[in-house]
Design an enzyme around this catalytic site. Sequence first.
Site, PDB file in Angstrom:
ATOM      1  N   GLU A   1     -26.103  15.550   0.510  1.00  0.00           N
ATOM      2  CA  GLU A   1     -27.487  15.722   0.941  1.00  0.00           C
ATOM      3  C   GLU A   1     -28.447  14.816   0.167  1.00  0.00           C
ATOM      4  O   GLU A   1     -29.553  14.523   0.645  1.00  0.00           O
ATOM      5  CB  GLU A   1     -27.917  17.182   0.788  1.00  0.00           C
ATOM      6  CG  GLU A   1     -28.039  17.671  -0.647  1.00  0.00           C
ATOM      7  CD  GLU A   1     -28.492  19.130  -0.722  1.00  0.00           C
ATOM      8  OE1 GLU A   1     -29.461  19.495  -0.010  1.00  0.00           O
ATOM      9  OE2 GLU A   1     -27.875  19.891  -1.487  1.00  0.00           O
TER      10      GLU A   1
ATOM     11  N   CYS B   1      -1.701   1.680  -3.002  1.00  0.00           N
ATOM     12  CA  CYS B   1      -2.763   2.666  -2.909  1.00  0.00           C
ATOM     13  C   CYS B   1      -2.272   4.087  -2.652  1.00  0.00           C
ATOM     14  O   CYS B   1      -2.854   5.049  -3.170  1.00  0.00           O
ATOM     15  CB  CYS B   1      -3.774   2.251  -1.839  1.00  0.00           C
ATOM     16  SG  CYS B   1      -3.060   1.627  -0.314  1.00  0.00           S
TER      17      CYS B   1
ATOM     18  N   TYR C   1     -10.354  -2.923 -10.052  1.00  0.00           N
ATOM     19  CA  TYR C   1     -10.142  -1.563  -9.556  1.00  0.00           C
ATOM     20  C   TYR C   1      -8.759  -1.029  -9.925  1.00  0.00           C
ATOM     21  O   TYR C   1      -8.622   0.161 -10.253  1.00  0.00           O
ATOM     22  CB  TYR C   1     -10.390  -1.509  -8.050  1.00  0.00           C
ATOM     23  CG  TYR C   1      -9.306  -2.114  -7.186  1.00  0.00           C
ATOM     24  CD1 TYR C   1      -8.294  -1.322  -6.640  1.00  0.00           C
ATOM     25  CD2 TYR C   1      -9.297  -3.480  -6.900  1.00  0.00           C
ATOM     26  CE1 TYR C   1      -7.307  -1.869  -5.848  1.00  0.00           C
ATOM     27  CE2 TYR C   1      -8.305  -4.033  -6.108  1.00  0.00           C
ATOM     28  CZ  TYR C   1      -7.311  -3.234  -5.587  1.00  0.00           C
ATOM     29  OH  TYR C   1      -6.329  -3.785  -4.798  1.00  0.00           O
ATOM     30  N   ILE C   2      -7.728  -1.863  -9.907  1.00  0.00           N
ATOM     31  CA  ILE C   2      -6.393  -1.379 -10.261  1.00  0.00           C
ATOM     32  C   ILE C   2      -6.360  -0.948 -11.722  1.00  0.00           C
ATOM     33  O   ILE C   2      -5.838   0.120 -12.070  1.00  0.00           O
ATOM     34  CB  ILE C   2      -5.336  -2.459  -9.992  1.00  0.00           C
ATOM     35  CG1 ILE C   2      -5.242  -2.749  -8.491  1.00  0.00           C
ATOM     36  CG2 ILE C   2      -3.968  -2.039 -10.524  1.00  0.00           C
ATOM     37  CD1 ILE C   2      -4.299  -3.888  -8.130  1.00  0.00           C
TER      38      ILE C   2
ATOM     39  N   GLU D   1      -8.435   2.318 -12.231  1.00  0.00           N
ATOM     40  CA  GLU D   1      -7.808   3.499 -11.640  1.00  0.00           C
ATOM     41  C   GLU D   1      -6.673   4.000 -12.520  1.00  0.00           C
ATOM     42  O   GLU D   1      -6.557   5.208 -12.786  1.00  0.00           O
ATOM     43  CB  GLU D   1      -7.306   3.166 -10.232  1.00  0.00           C
ATOM     44  CG  GLU D   1      -8.440   3.042  -9.224  1.00  0.00           C
ATOM     45  CD  GLU D   1      -7.993   2.574  -7.857  1.00  0.00           C
ATOM     46  OE1 GLU D   1      -8.775   2.735  -6.898  1.00  0.00           O
ATOM     47  OE2 GLU D   1      -6.867   2.043  -7.732  1.00  0.00           O
TER      48      GLU D   1
ATOM     49  N   LYS E   1      -0.440   5.488  -5.850  1.00  0.00           N
ATOM     50  CA  LYS E   1      -1.464   5.529  -6.899  1.00  0.00           C
ATOM     51  C   LYS E   1      -2.433   6.680  -6.665  1.00  0.00           C
ATOM     52  O   LYS E   1      -2.823   7.378  -7.613  1.00  0.00           O
ATOM     53  CB  LYS E   1      -2.205   4.194  -6.928  1.00  0.00           C
ATOM     54  CG  LYS E   1      -3.253   4.082  -8.024  1.00  0.00           C
ATOM     55  CD  LYS E   1      -3.809   2.677  -8.078  1.00  0.00           C
ATOM     56  CE  LYS E   1      -4.341   2.225  -6.748  1.00  0.00           C
ATOM     57  NZ  LYS E   1      -4.856   0.848  -6.748  1.00  0.00           N
TER      58      LYS E   1
ATOM     59  N   CYS F   1       0.815  -1.209   0.000  1.00  0.00           N
ATOM     60  CA  CYS F   1       0.000   0.000   0.000  1.00  0.00           C
ATOM     61  C   CYS F   1       0.848   1.259   0.000  1.00  0.00           C
ATOM     62  O   CYS F   1       0.613   2.181  -0.773  1.00  0.00           O
ATOM     63  CB  CYS F   1      -0.943  -0.009   1.209  1.00  0.00           C
ATOM     64  SG  CYS F   1      -2.003   1.452   1.297  1.00  0.00           S
TER      65      CYS F   1
ATOM     66  N   ALA G   1      13.134 -13.596   4.542  1.00  0.00           N
ATOM     67  CA  ALA G   1      13.108 -14.605   5.603  1.00  0.00           C
ATOM     68  C   ALA G   1      12.225 -15.764   5.160  1.00  0.00           C
ATOM     69  O   ALA G   1      11.200 -15.559   4.506  1.00  0.00           O
ATOM     70  CB  ALA G   1      12.584 -14.009   6.896  1.00  0.00           C
TER      71      ALA G   1
END
Length: 452
Positions: free
Chosen positions: A446, A50, A180-181, A184, A53, A45, A117
């Site tokens: 609203e 994210c 979504y990637i 976007e 981006k 991220c 690791a």
Amino acid sequence: MTDTAYDFDLFVIGAGSGGVRASRIAAGYGARVAVAEEYRIGGTCVIRGCVPKKLLVYGSHFAEELQDAANYGWTVEKMTFDWPTLRNAVAKDVDRLNTAYTNTLDNNKVEHFLERATITGPHGIRLASGRELTAKVILVATGAWPVVPEFEGAEHAITSNEVFDLETLPKRVVIAGAGYIALEFAGIFNALGSHVTVVNRSETILRGYDAALRDRLLQITMARGIEYKFNCGIERVEKQADGSLHVFMKGQDDPIHADTLLVATGRRPKTDGLGLENADIALGEHGEIKVDDEARTSCPSIYAVGDVTNRVQLTPVAIREGQAFADRVFGGKTASVHYDCIPSAVFSQPPLASVGLTEAQAREKFGSNVKVYTSDFRPMKNVFAHRPERGLYKLVVDAQTDRVLGAHLIGPEAPEVLQAVAIAVKAGLTKADFDATVALHPSMAEELVLMR
């Protein structure tokens, strides 16, 4: 709290959002904690997801804002865009966040190793340098990794990992995938002036989101110039002498000409080569680590949180899971993560955001006892800018109890509006509660309390 039979009370593999949260909370309870991260502290991220981006999204918005400025009395002359300036500014902020996350570990006295690791047994860890360590508890938080389908010339494609390092802004971009990637980045490149073609194996974009929002986004992005090719996959890619690409689609003779091919067809849990077999850790069909409700794997001393479990691949979920894990195992608390009513957003252009059940999901669960309320409106901002694009807000309601089951928004700043709505949906508020709330005027929000 500490067990001197081991080098550490907790060893975390992966310093992303979930791993860092678990580390510092456990350390706060007095545990001796160490983290290993093979790339940079911060995880997907922060480093290559994210956050950078979203900064590109902000940068791309200026193309529209500057065009609209004249309607507000501003004169903007010689409007130009320089990709390296934006790219380097984003990279600089990623460096800042990497330092901040590292400082968080240091401030909480969490030892960190900047190397890979692997697991050697229920309590054993081997670092890439060859050093062997032991821990009473091991937490795997290695996240997920982009999936690149097999096709000839796949080595010429990039993923969301590499897109932030492009030397120049491509004039023609082909994006494989419609999640979504993909959408976007389609919005980012389209706004910055690239010609964007989205190719998808099915005819559905943003699978899992409400159909009305998906349809509205498709209409708007097509009007903005993004091309879509549905029900087709990539057959092969040929690199030309000038560095450009010919992207051949299955069943089509003529290739798509592109400067960049971005593959965004999904992410797979990053479990390869971790040595999970050394502790008999069970995996699912997509390579994810199977865990119980307390994040424990099939090995009692090893846990897993975040995208590597493939439960919900969202950063806030990984953070919640890491926190709950540390609270339970090292804080002695009863802590759990609830996976209902998780809000999500797509920072497309325009953005959309959702929480709760879609209309289709609600009808599948409640049958005909579902009421749907919508507001289809033209945001004031778009009216003044002479833009025809319309926003859409939608509430899905249980007709018997009047409880709001889901809220789905598309339009300017939809994600910012939805966070507050998600609280109401999570709390089980009714449509009458929405109606009884005085509208905040003039605002797009609203519309949520004016639907009748």
